[in-house]
Design a protein around this motif. Structure first.
Motif, PDB file in Angstrom:
ATOM      1  N   UNK A  32       0.415 -34.028  -8.591  1.00  0.00           N
ATOM      2  CA  UNK A  32      -0.316 -35.184  -8.237  1.00  0.00           C
ATOM      3  C   UNK A  32      -1.838 -34.935  -7.813  1.00  0.00           C
ATOM      4  N   UNK A  33      -2.220 -33.579  -8.307  1.00  0.00           N
ATOM      5  CA  UNK A  33      -3.535 -33.006  -7.954  1.00  0.00           C
ATOM      6  C   UNK A  33      -3.764 -31.946  -8.996  1.00  0.00           C
ATOM      7  N   UNK A  34      -5.013 -31.435  -9.024  1.00  0.00           N
ATOM      8  CA  UNK A  34      -5.240 -30.264  -9.780  1.00  0.00           C
ATOM      9  C   UNK A  34      -4.593 -28.852  -9.060  1.00  0.00           C
ATOM     10  N   UNK A  35      -4.656 -29.018  -7.655  1.00  0.00           N
ATOM     11  CA  UNK A  35      -4.099 -27.654  -6.885  1.00  0.00           C
ATOM     12  C   UNK A  35      -2.682 -27.638  -7.441  1.00  0.00           C
ATOM     13  N   UNK A  36      -1.793 -28.829  -7.125  1.00  0.00           N
ATOM     14  CA  UNK A  36      -0.422 -28.589  -7.718  1.00  0.00           C
ATOM     15  C   UNK A  36      -0.217 -28.306  -8.882  1.00  0.00           C
ATOM     16  N   UNK A  37      -1.004 -28.851  -9.942  1.00  0.00           N
ATOM     17  CA  UNK A  37      -1.162 -28.294 -11.258  1.00  0.00           C
ATOM     18  C   UNK A  37      -1.105 -26.978 -11.666  1.00  0.00           C
ATOM     19  N   UNK A  38      -2.313 -26.428 -10.761  1.00  0.00           N
ATOM     20  CA  UNK A  38      -2.468 -25.191 -11.082  1.00  0.00           C
ATOM     21  C   UNK A  38      -1.380 -23.936 -10.751  1.00  0.00           C
ATOM     22  N   UNK A  39      -0.676 -24.358  -9.360  1.00  0.00           N
ATOM     23  CA  UNK A  39       0.331 -23.675  -8.913  1.00  0.00           C
ATOM     24  C   UNK A  39       1.431 -23.807  -9.975  1.00  0.00           C
ATOM     25  N   UNK A  40       1.815 -24.886 -10.359  1.00  0.00           N
ATOM     26  CA  UNK A  40       2.851 -25.295 -11.226  1.00  0.00           C
ATOM     27  C   UNK A  40       2.696 -24.361 -12.499  1.00  0.00           C
ATOM     28  N   UNK A  41       1.691 -24.330 -13.091  1.00  0.00           N
ATOM     29  CA  UNK A  41       1.283 -23.396 -14.355  1.00  0.00           C
ATOM     30  C   UNK A  41       1.269 -22.066 -13.894  1.00  0.00           C
ATOM     31  N   UNK A  42       0.693 -21.653 -12.940  1.00  0.00           N
ATOM     32  CA  UNK A  42       0.880 -20.091 -12.624  1.00  0.00           C
ATOM     33  C   UNK A  42       2.434 -19.653 -12.372  1.00  0.00           C
ATOM     34  N   UNK A  43       3.305 -20.765 -11.951  1.00  0.00           N
ATOM     35  CA  UNK A  43       4.809 -20.224 -11.899  1.00  0.00           C
ATOM     36  C   UNK A  43       5.397 -20.170 -13.076  1.00  0.00           C
ATOM     37  N   UNK A  44       5.082 -21.347 -13.992  1.00  0.00           N
ATOM     38  CA  UNK A  44       5.783 -21.308 -15.314  1.00  0.00           C
ATOM     39  C   UNK A  44       4.854 -22.422 -16.100  1.00  0.00           C
ATOM     40  N   UNK A  45       4.112 -21.589 -17.022  1.00  0.00           N
ATOM     41  CA  UNK A  45       3.262 -22.334 -18.015  1.00  0.00           C
ATOM     42  C   UNK A  45       3.811 -23.528 -18.849  1.00  0.00           C
ATOM     43  N   UNK A  46       3.593 -24.591 -18.980  1.00  0.00           N
ATOM     44  CA  UNK A  46       4.149 -25.601 -19.650  1.00  0.00           C
ATOM     45  C   UNK A  46       3.269 -25.371 -21.289  1.00  0.00           C
ATOM     46  N   UNK A  47       3.960 -26.121 -22.042  1.00  0.00           N
ATOM     47  CA  UNK A  47       3.210 -25.987 -23.433  1.00  0.00           C
ATOM     48  C   UNK A  47       1.990 -26.808 -23.745  1.00  0.00           C
ATOM     49  N   UNK A  48       2.180 -28.011 -22.767  1.00  0.00           N
ATOM     50  CA  UNK A  48       0.966 -28.929 -22.879  1.00  0.00           C
ATOM     51  C   UNK A  48       0.675 -29.372 -21.375  1.00  0.00           C
ATOM     52  N   UNK A  49      -0.645 -29.585 -21.085  1.00  0.00           N
ATOM     53  CA  UNK A  49      -0.934 -30.348 -19.799  1.00  0.00           C
ATOM     54  C   UNK A  49      -1.758 -31.627 -19.925  1.00  0.00           C
ATOM     55  N   UNK A  50      -0.818 -32.905 -19.515  1.00  0.00           N
ATOM     56  CA  UNK A  50      -1.659 -34.159 -19.631  1.00  0.00           C
ATOM     57  C   UNK A  50      -2.561 -34.516 -18.225  1.00  0.00           C
ATOM     58  N   UNK A  51      -3.748 -34.447 -18.556  1.00  0.00           N
ATOM     59  CA  UNK A  51      -4.498 -33.983 -17.262  1.00  0.00           C
ATOM     60  C   UNK A  51      -5.518 -35.106 -17.066  1.00  0.00           C
ATOM     61  N   UNK A  52      -5.530 -35.863 -15.892  1.00  0.00           N
ATOM     62  CA  UNK A  52      -6.306 -36.883 -15.142  1.00  0.00           C
ATOM     63  C   UNK A  52      -7.574 -36.207 -14.860  1.00  0.00           C
ATOM     64  N   UNK A  53      -8.903 -36.895 -15.015  1.00  0.00           N
ATOM     65  CA  UNK A  53     -10.200 -36.429 -14.544  1.00  0.00           C
ATOM     66  C   UNK A  53     -10.245 -36.492 -13.071  1.00  0.00           C
TER      67      UNK A  53
END
Length: 121
Positions: A32-53
């Motif tokens: 739901x936000x960049x902080x959650x996204x960063x934590x998720x990527x650091x835990x297990x990187x996805x192939x692609x991120x669809x990112x809101x501004x």
């Protein structure tokens, strides 16, 4: 199966993107936000991120910079997905490390073509 992290503060946008991505055979996670996204990527990187501004807590641009500074071993492709359509926004996103840019609202064909451009579809 390819994986995508959909990062948007709008639950509706996340649901629409999830539906489209699942029809394209992606495994989908959400943040739901960049902080959650960063934590998720650091835990297990996805192939692609669809990112809101524009998001609370951590914006898309702040997430992109933090991802670049994180030292993550396998950096995901990043597709900015936003209503910001000025050339200055697009240039700023690309300069910050985004791989592609898609405007809201988007449809399946548009998203699929952007994913093809970054080698993910």
């Amino acid at each position: 199966m390819k994986s995508c992290l959909v990062v948007d503060d709008s639950k509706v946008i996340r649901k629409v993107a999830r539906h489209i991505l699942e029809t394209l055979d992606f495994e989908v996670r959400e943040a739901a936000d960049g902080r959650e996204a960063l934590d998720s990527c650091l835990a297990q990187a996805p192939d692609v991120v669809l990112l809101d501004w524009n998001m609370p807590v951590m914006s898309g641009m702040d997430f992109l910079r933090a991802l670049g500074d994180s030292g993550i071993e396998r950096r995901p492709k990043v597709v900015f997905c936003t209503t910001e359509n000025g050339m200055a926004y697009i240039r700023a996103a690309i300069d910050a490390g985004a791989d592609e840019y898609v405007m809201k609202p988007f449809d399946r064909d548009t998203l699929e073509s952007k994913l093809q451009i970054v080698g993910m579809a």
